[in-house]
Every structure is written in C-alpha cells, then in structure tokens.
Design a protein around this motif. Structure first.
Motif, short mmCIF file in Angstrom:
data_model
loop_
_atom_site.label_atom_id
_atom_site.label_comp_id
_atom_site.label_asym_id
_atom_site.label_seq_id
_atom_site.Cartn_x
_atom_site.Cartn_y
_atom_site.Cartn_z
N THR A 40 0.68 26.78 -26.35
CA THR A 40 0.58 27.83 -27.35
C THR A 40 1.38 27.41 -28.58
OG1 THR A 40 2.46 28.96 -26.30
CG2 THR A 40 0.25 29.69 -25.67
N ARG A 61 -1.52 32.41 -28.76
CA ARG A 61 -2.39 31.80 -27.75
C ARG A 61 -3.85 31.91 -28.19
NH1 ARG A 61 -2.19 34.41 -21.82
NH2 ARG A 61 -2.68 36.24 -23.09
N SER A 62 -4.55 30.79 -28.14
CA SER A 62 -5.97 30.79 -28.50
C SER A 62 -6.80 31.51 -27.44
CB SER A 62 -6.46 29.35 -28.64
OG SER A 62 -7.87 29.31 -28.79
N CYS A 63 -7.85 32.17 -27.87
CA CYS A 63 -8.78 32.84 -26.96
C CYS A 63 -10.03 32.00 -26.69
CB CYS A 63 -9.19 34.21 -27.53
SG CYS A 63 -7.84 35.40 -27.57
N LYS A 64 -9.97 30.72 -27.01
CA LYS A 64 -11.13 29.85 -26.77
C LYS A 64 -11.50 29.77 -25.30
CE LYS A 64 -11.18 26.82 -30.81
NZ LYS A 64 -11.06 25.43 -31.32
N ASP A 65 -10.51 29.95 -24.41
CA ASP A 65 -10.82 29.92 -22.99
C ASP A 65 -11.66 31.12 -22.57
OD1 ASP A 65 -8.53 31.50 -23.59
OD2 ASP A 65 -8.01 31.55 -21.47
N GLU A 71 -17.36 28.82 -31.99
CA GLU A 71 -16.44 28.32 -33.02
C GLU A 71 -15.55 29.42 -33.58
OE1 GLU A 71 -18.63 26.29 -36.01
OE2 GLU A 71 -19.41 24.76 -34.64
N GLU A 73 -12.53 31.74 -34.17
CA GLU A 73 -11.10 31.58 -33.91
C GLU A 73 -10.48 32.96 -33.70
OE1 GLU A 73 -9.08 29.18 -33.41
OE2 GLU A 73 -10.29 27.42 -33.85
N TYR A 75 -7.07 34.93 -31.45
CA TYR A 75 -5.82 34.68 -30.74
C TYR A 75 -5.30 35.97 -30.13
CZ TYR A 75 -5.87 30.45 -33.64
OH TYR A 75 -6.22 29.28 -34.26
N ARG A 113 -3.76 37.07 -39.02
CA ARG A 113 -3.78 35.76 -38.34
C ARG A 113 -4.87 35.71 -37.28
NH1 ARG A 113 1.12 33.38 -38.14
NH2 ARG A 113 -0.05 31.55 -37.45
N LYS A 114 -5.78 36.70 -37.27
CA LYS A 114 -6.89 36.78 -36.33
C LYS A 114 -6.40 37.01 -34.89
CE LYS A 114 -9.98 33.96 -39.15
NZ LYS A 114 -10.84 32.75 -39.22
#
Length: 354
Positions: A40, A61-65, A71, A73, A75, A113-114
């Motif tokens: 992270t 922490r990214s939510c890509k998982d 694509e 973005e 978090y 920051r999304k």
C-alpha cells in the motif's frame, strides 16, 4: 489554516508528532514498514490551525483486486497494523466545532484522491474521548482493551492482579524461570521462531504472520523497540516485542514455545515488563484485548493483570457513496452473492467481505 497530505519523508510528519502524544504506530518509519508489507501507499493527513491539530496516518490501498482488469482507479484507506488512530491536540479537542470540521476535511481530501471508504483503528488510550467530541457518528465500539496503570506502586499493581496469575508468577520463579529485557537485534532469530511456532499452534489467520523483512524492519525503530524474554537454564520459553513512546509501553507481538506451555511463562514475562516499564517512568503498559475485540480466552487472560479498561473504536466511513456502491455491486456479481448478503456480513468495507 494548513491542510496537507504527507508522505513518510515529509518533514512535517515528524515535526507534527513532536507536538502530540503519540505511539510508535504513528511514526513514519513504522507506517512505511507496514505499507511495504501490505503493498500500500503510506500517507498522513494533517490539518493545523494554530495550536489546533488533527493528524491521521493511513495506508492507501488500491481496489484493483476487486475491480479486476478494469482501468478504473479506486482506493480505500486502512490503518497500519496495530493501534495508530487519529491524533488531536488538546486545543483541537477543546474546540466544539474543530473535530468534526477537521474530520470532514479529511474525508473531502480522500474523496479527491478517488478513495471510496476509510477503515481506521483508533488508539484505545490516545483516542480516548473522541466519541464524545465528534458530533457525527463515524466511530464504532469494538470491545475493550486492557492496560496496567504504572502510576500505582508495585504493591497496588500486584494487588490488582488476579490470584491465579499471582500463583502462576510465583510458581515460575520457584521453578527457576527468569524474565529479562534484552536486545531485540541480538535475539531476533529466537523471537521469530517462537512467534511463528505460536501462530502455527493456535492456527492463526494469515494476517497474523509477518515476513522476516518486517521483523528486521522493526530494528529501524531503534530504542523504541524492546524484547522481553523468559528463559530456563538458557532456553527461551516466551518472548514478546514491546514498543515505547510518550509514556505508553505497548505489547506488540509475542508467543510461547509449546514445550513451556505448562509453566505459563508469559505471566512472568508481563509481570517483569510492567515493573520494567514503571521503573522507566511510563504511565501505561497496554496489553490489548481479545482477537477482533472479542471477550475471548485471550481477553480473559489479559484482564487478569489489571482492572483498567479502555474502549476500542474503529472509524468506518463511506467516503464516496457512488463509488462504494459500484464496488459493492461489482464484488457481489463476481462472487455470485447478493449486495444484501455482503452488507449483512458486518464486514467493512462490505465489498471486501469474503
């Protein structure tokens, strides 16, 4: 008024902590270490208006998982392992409107920051009273933790110890077990071995296991990290890491070898460390609570060392409702569950419920 998002190398991070009572969990080196472990981004939010200070360290922490190959973005925000929590100066707490104002500024900044949600564990001692000063309701009580009041004299500390624990401590001494505070660097291999043996024995969840890189990274915290051990004829039976900061000694990670379970050396270890911490002028030895805040066997064991309790809160906030709901629906579809199933799991954020 100054509002800024800090990375761990920003001089304001350490400078701000010099103005606030804080724990090791708030230090930039510790937050960076746990960020490396969890893959992270370590950050902190600071809002300061003269002597009114609001400071919140966190991991981005990214939510890509959750989203998979998309694509987009997005978090969420979580705490480093342990009890970091939001810090506020006395002037901030004494100002009726500042805590809620600062918290909303924090959420607004995260939204830009999304970030769609925030889950932050609060410090049971340093965050005490926050629930009373916040007009909003972002805090959820998650049980109680135990600390030992080191301002009491040794006789009072002993008197507030459960009789069963007193008997065990005395038995350990009669058997020849000896408790010591030693160099973590010198005993790191033995500590890791004891800790991992303990986690294997209790069938701990994956998040209670740490890499050697993490344990070696704790060495960078220098004289804020201490190792307590109990040994018999040169063989170590129990070991526990302790952090020390601003009058608080905090039990971090520890364990007991299976071969020593009958002697219960951890009782002697905690007894030794509370006297050691008191001698150094600290106010608290915080030993935590049960697993997940439950009143389980671990909590029952810890509660035998003191009658002093603290409420443990977590901050749970949906920062961006639209994005949060998008993730919730995406996750529900991916695991073939209904949104309602995820929401009823009581896990936060619900889109990470298993």
């Amino acid at each position: 008024m100054n509002t800024v998002t800090l990375d761990v190398n920003h001089p304001l991070w350490s400078a701000t902590l010099e103005q606030l009572n804080h724990d090791v969990y708030h230090l930039p080196d510790y937050v960076a270490l746990d960020a490396n472990r969890t893959e992270t981004i370590p950050e902190a939010f600071l809002l300061q208006d003269d002597d009114k200070i609001f400071f919140a360290p966190y991991l981005l922490r990214s939510c890509k998982d959750i989203l998979g190959s998309t694509e987009t973005e997005l978090y969420d925000v979580i705490s480093p392992y342990g009890y970091p929590g939001i810090l506020m100066s006395k002037a901030a707490l004494d100002h009726a409107e500042f805590p809620d104002f600062a918290l909303q500024k924090f959420f607004n900044t995260l939204q830009t920051r999304k970030v769609c949600s925030a889950f932050l564990r609060q410090h049971p001692i340093l965050s005490e009273g926050f629930a009373k000063v916040l007009q909003s309701d972002p805090l959820q009580e998650n049980g109680k933790t135990v600390s030992i009041d080191l301002t009491l004299d040794e006789g009072q500390i002993w008197a507030k110890t459960r009789r069963g624990h007193q008997s065990t401590i005395n038995k350990c001494k009669r058997l020849g077990l000896v408790a010591r505070t030693v160099s973590y660097a010198e005993y790191i291999d033995e500590f890791i071995d004891i800790y991992e043996e303990t986690m294997d024995r209790v069938k701990a969840k994956d998040n209670y296991y740490f890499s050697r890189e993490y344990f070696e990274g704790l060495l960078k915290l220098g004289d804020k990290v201490h190792l307590g051990i109990v040994e018999l004829e040169g063989e170590i039976g129990s070991a526990c890491l302790f952090f020390e900061s601003c009058g608080i000694v905090q039990a971090h990670l520890g364990g007991t070898r299976s071969a020593f379970l009958k002697q219960s050396p951890f009782n002697l270890l905690l007894h030794h460390m509370r006297l050691w911490a008191k001698e150094r002028g600290n106010q608290y030895l915080h030993i935590g609570g049960g697993v997940g805040g439950q009143k389980d066997n671990l909590y029952t064991f810890k509660s035998g060392f003191s009658k002093q309790r603290h409420e443990f809160f977590t901050l749970r906030s949906i920062v961006d409702t639209e994005k949060y709901n998008d993730l919730l629906h995406f996750r529900a579809k991916a695991i073939d569950k209904s949104v309602e199933d995820l929401q009823e799991s009581n896990f936060f954020p619900a889109y990470r419920a298993s």
